[in-house]
Design a protein around this motif. Structure first.
Motif, mmCIF file in Angstrom:
data_model
loop_
_atom_site.group_PDB
_atom_site.id
_atom_site.type_symbol
_atom_site.label_atom_id
_atom_site.label_comp_id
_atom_site.label_asym_id
_atom_site.label_seq_id
_atom_site.Cartn_x
_atom_site.Cartn_y
_atom_site.Cartn_z
ATOM 1 N N MET A 111 36.500 1.047 30.711
ATOM 2 C CA MET A 111 37.719 1.012 31.501
ATOM 3 C C MET A 111 37.364 0.669 32.948
ATOM 4 S SD MET A 111 40.589 4.032 31.980
ATOM 5 C CE MET A 111 41.102 4.046 30.287
ATOM 6 N N ASN A 112 38.049 -0.338 33.509
ATOM 7 C CA ASN A 112 37.778 -0.720 34.895
ATOM 8 C C ASN A 112 38.589 0.146 35.864
ATOM 9 O OD1 ASN A 112 40.371 -1.870 35.328
ATOM 10 N ND2 ASN A 112 39.706 -3.795 34.435
ATOM 11 N N LYS A 113 38.366 -0.054 37.150
ATOM 12 C CA LYS A 113 39.031 0.767 38.169
ATOM 13 C C LYS A 113 40.554 0.688 38.080
ATOM 14 C CE LYS A 113 35.624 0.913 41.888
ATOM 15 N NZ LYS A 113 35.372 0.596 43.296
ATOM 16 N N VAL A 114 41.066 -0.524 37.924
ATOM 17 C CA VAL A 114 42.519 -0.694 37.876
ATOM 18 C C VAL A 114 43.096 0.034 36.669
ATOM 19 C CG1 VAL A 114 44.396 -2.368 37.641
ATOM 20 C CG2 VAL A 114 42.478 -2.866 39.153
ATOM 21 N N GLN A 115 42.457 -0.070 35.545
ATOM 22 C CA GLN A 115 42.932 0.630 34.354
ATOM 23 C C GLN A 115 42.901 2.139 34.561
ATOM 24 O OE1 GLN A 115 40.156 -1.235 31.673
ATOM 25 N NE2 GLN A 115 41.739 -2.531 30.768
ATOM 26 N N LYS A 116 41.869 2.639 35.217
ATOM 27 C CA LYS A 116 41.791 4.075 35.504
ATOM 28 C C LYS A 116 42.927 4.499 36.426
ATOM 29 C CE LYS A 116 36.790 4.423 35.006
ATOM 30 N NZ LYS A 116 35.512 4.630 35.694
ATOM 31 N N ILE A 117 43.184 3.703 37.444
ATOM 32 C CA ILE A 117 44.265 4.011 38.376
ATOM 33 C C ILE A 117 45.609 3.993 37.647
ATOM 34 C CG2 ILE A 117 45.528 3.183 40.414
ATOM 35 C CD1 ILE A 117 42.760 2.183 41.455
ATOM 36 N N GLU A 118 45.820 2.980 36.813
ATOM 37 C CA GLU A 118 47.067 2.899 36.047
ATOM 38 C C GLU A 118 47.243 4.124 35.166
ATOM 39 O OE1 GLU A 118 46.594 -0.787 33.963
ATOM 40 O OE2 GLU A 118 47.408 -1.976 35.613
#
Length: 66
Positions: free
Chosen positions: A1-8
């Motif tokens: 999971m990338n940063k954006v996915q984690k934030i989402e």
């Protein structure tokens, strides 16, 4: 999971109150980022051609009051 996915994923778990707080913060953050980018474009001359074109249109009568 990338940063954006984690934030989402994290945003998806916020309560309504937390989401509203985040929206307010992000709106301010985004506006400030846009202002900085605009100021940099002005300072670097990136908008000079658009300003010149607008002034020429005004002087030539190709503008109207809003």
């Amino acid at each position: 999971m990338n940063k954006v996915q984690k934030i989402e994923s994290e945003i998806g778990q916020l309560t309504q109150k937390e989401l509203q707080t985040f929206r307010n913060w992000f709106s301010q953050f985004d506006a400030e980022a846009w202002d900085r980018e605009f100021a940099e474009d002005v300072a670097s001359g990136n908008l000079d051609s658009l300003a010149t074109e607008a002034i020429n249109d005004l002087r030539s009568g190709r503008c109207r009051d809003l």
